[in-house]
Design a protein around this motif. Structure first.
Motif, PDB file in Angstrom:
ATOM      1  N   TYR A 262       0.820  -1.214   0.000  1.00 62.17           N
ATOM      2  CA  TYR A 262       0.000   0.000   0.000  1.00 62.17           C
ATOM      3  C   TYR A 262       0.855   1.265   0.000  1.00 62.17           C
ATOM      4  N   ASP A 263       2.031   1.225   0.582  1.00 62.79           N
ATOM      5  CA  ASP A 263       2.926   2.383   0.514  1.00 62.79           C
ATOM      6  C   ASP A 263       3.347   2.651  -0.924  1.00 62.79           C
ATOM      7  N   ALA A 264       3.598   1.592  -1.674  1.00 63.45           N
ATOM      8  CA  ALA A 264       3.965   1.761  -3.083  1.00 63.45           C
ATOM      9  C   ALA A 264       2.813   2.376  -3.868  1.00 63.45           C
ATOM     10  N   GLU A 270       0.729   9.798  -5.408  1.00 61.73           N
ATOM     11  CA  GLU A 270       1.301  11.118  -5.152  1.00 61.73           C
ATOM     12  C   GLU A 270       2.139  11.617  -6.325  1.00 61.73           C
ATOM     13  N   SER A 271       2.780  10.692  -7.035  1.00 61.35           N
ATOM     14  CA  SER A 271       3.589  11.086  -8.190  1.00 61.35           C
ATOM     15  C   SER A 271       2.744  11.317  -9.437  1.00 61.35           C
ATOM     16  N   VAL A 289      -5.686   5.189  12.604  1.00 64.74           N
ATOM     17  CA  VAL A 289      -5.945   6.630  12.481  1.00 64.74           C
ATOM     18  C   VAL A 289      -4.830   7.317  11.701  1.00 64.74           C
ATOM     19  N   GLY A 290      -3.585   6.925  11.917  1.00 64.80           N
ATOM     20  CA  GLY A 290      -2.468   7.579  11.255  1.00 64.80           C
ATOM     21  C   GLY A 290      -2.096   6.999   9.910  1.00 64.80           C
ATOM     22  N   ARG A 295      -4.548  10.227   3.880  1.00 64.97           N
ATOM     23  CA  ARG A 295      -4.121  11.546   3.416  1.00 64.97           C
ATOM     24  C   ARG A 295      -3.549  11.530   1.998  1.00 64.97           C
ATOM     25  N   THR A 296      -3.643  10.397   1.320  1.00 69.13           N
ATOM     26  CA  THR A 296      -3.149  10.303  -0.056  1.00 69.13           C
ATOM     27  C   THR A 296      -4.275  10.653  -1.025  1.00 69.13           C
ATOM     28  N   PRO A 297      -4.002  11.468  -2.043  1.00 67.36           N
ATOM     29  CA  PRO A 297      -5.067  11.861  -2.969  1.00 67.36           C
ATOM     30  C   PRO A 297      -5.538  10.700  -3.837  1.00 67.36           C
ATOM     31  N   ASN A 298      -6.813  10.798  -4.235  1.00 70.35           N
ATOM     32  CA  ASN A 298      -7.415   9.858  -5.185  1.00 70.35           C
ATOM     33  C   ASN A 298      -7.445   8.418  -4.702  1.00 70.35           C
TER      34      ASN A 298
END
Length: 350
Positions: A262-264, A270-271, A289-290, A295-298
């Motif tokens: 999911y980080d990838a 974001e790119s 929660v964190g 907070r990542t778009p789309n």
């Protein structure tokens, strides 16, 4: 002879659905007792050595006294419960797999375990296509903007709009009960569907084309995951695989959170490499929660409810009640996870 049955329902697969299915399909007298488990209001979790269960060992030990058959969706079956339930002979799980059961211990105790494959295939397939459309057409985000009082006309810019499903290529990673239904739904949109499934021995002809994972990633405008969670599939889609997808593509996961890095995905969103990503499953549930996903778009998210339909609940009850009827009728069980405990009663396709 009356057979004692425990119905361990919850707020989705209701006890009344289980009882109605048993009464309609089982011709012998049943003495049905009930307990209610707190799922889904309270998330499932680990109970002793089993995963994704609801309720407690103490609750099940008490409820299973003198019981021969249990029908449930989420109740745990652990070594401790089995030791305390010597009369139990059949434990029926209304899910795609008996993940809430210690299968090795059940086998050692001579308890047959059945499950309900395909019960949510149609619901999950429909939800998957809805997630694709939501990602391609920015439906959740624009709805939120309007609810906040913002009219985003700038989304009409050519660089901001998504593509249509028609004439797109959609890649399905996994082509079992759910993936094949997704392909069937997409055929009505004029989509070219490709899939990758190394476990599929008989490749179907018609709705979709079998390709390598590399070819699928390189050509698909939408990639949707439908693989099972196994040690082999864990993290199967990471940064290299996402980088291989076309610029502006969409990634959907309504299968299992362990399949995906999911980080990838967040990095690719974001790119701008990915246009959108839609998830119904996550590496940790509920989402912390964190979590970066918040907070990542789309990013489009639903709380693991792709398979949640009234039909799914009814299907689960019907499938396991049918195997109870087979068991009591001394017939082969259709969906048995440990057929070796019942010599002569294992279905040839199990």
């Amino acid at each position: 002879m009356t057979v004692r049955v425990l119905s361990a329902g919850d707020d989705f697969v209701l006890n009344r659905l289980l009882a109605d299915a048993l009464v309609s399909k089982v011709p012998v007298p049943l003495d049905i007792s009930e307990i209610s488990l707190p799922w889904p209001v309270k998330p499932f979790g680990r109970v002793a050595e089993v995963d994704e269960a609801s309720g407690t060992e103490e609750q099940m030990i008490e409820a299973l006294r003198g019981v021969q058959i249990c029908v449930t969706q989420m109740a745990p079956l652990t070594e401790r419960i089995l030791q305390a339930s010597p009369e139990l002979r059949l434990f029926c799980v209304g899910r795609g797999g008996p993940v809430n059961v210690n299968l090795d211990a059940a086998t050692l105790h001579g308890v047959a375990i059945t499950f309900a494959p395909g019960r949510n295939a149609q619901a999950t397939a429909e939800h998957t296509v809805a997630m694709m459309l939501s990602g391609l057409r920015r439906i959740p985000g624009t709805h939120s903007d309007l609810m906040a009082g913002t009219w985003r006309g700038d989304y009409y810019r050519y660089e901001s709009v998504g593509r249509e499903l028609a004439d797109s290529v959609v890649g399905l990673v996994g082509y079992g009960a759910i993936g094949s239904k997704v392909a069937g739904i997409l055929s009505g949109f004029g989509v070219r569907v490709v899939f990758h499934d190394p476990y599929l021995t008989d490749v179907p002809v018609g709705a979709a084309e079998s390709v390598s994972l590399e070819a699928l990633l390189e050509q698909s405008h939408v990639v949707s995951l439908h693989a099972r969670a196994t040690p082999t599939t864990r993290g199967m889609i990471g940064a290299p695989q996402i980088a291989a997808m076309p610029q502006g593509s969409v990634l959907v996961n309504c299968a299992r959170g362990s399949l995906l890095d999911y980080d990838a995905v967040c990095d690719a969103l974001e790119s701008g490499h990915l246009f959108a990503a839609a998830f119904d499953v996550f590496p940790e549930e509920p989402i912390p929660v964190g979590s970066r996903l918040r907070r990542t778009p789309n990013v489009i998210m639903t709380p693991h409810l792709a398979g949640a339909s009234r039909e799914t609940a009814s299907n689960a009850a019907d499938i396991i009640a049918a195997d109870v009827a087979r068991y009591l009728g001394d017939e082969p069980l259709l969906h048995c996870a440990n057929p070796e405990v019942l010599p002569g009663k294992a279905h040839p396709d199990a």
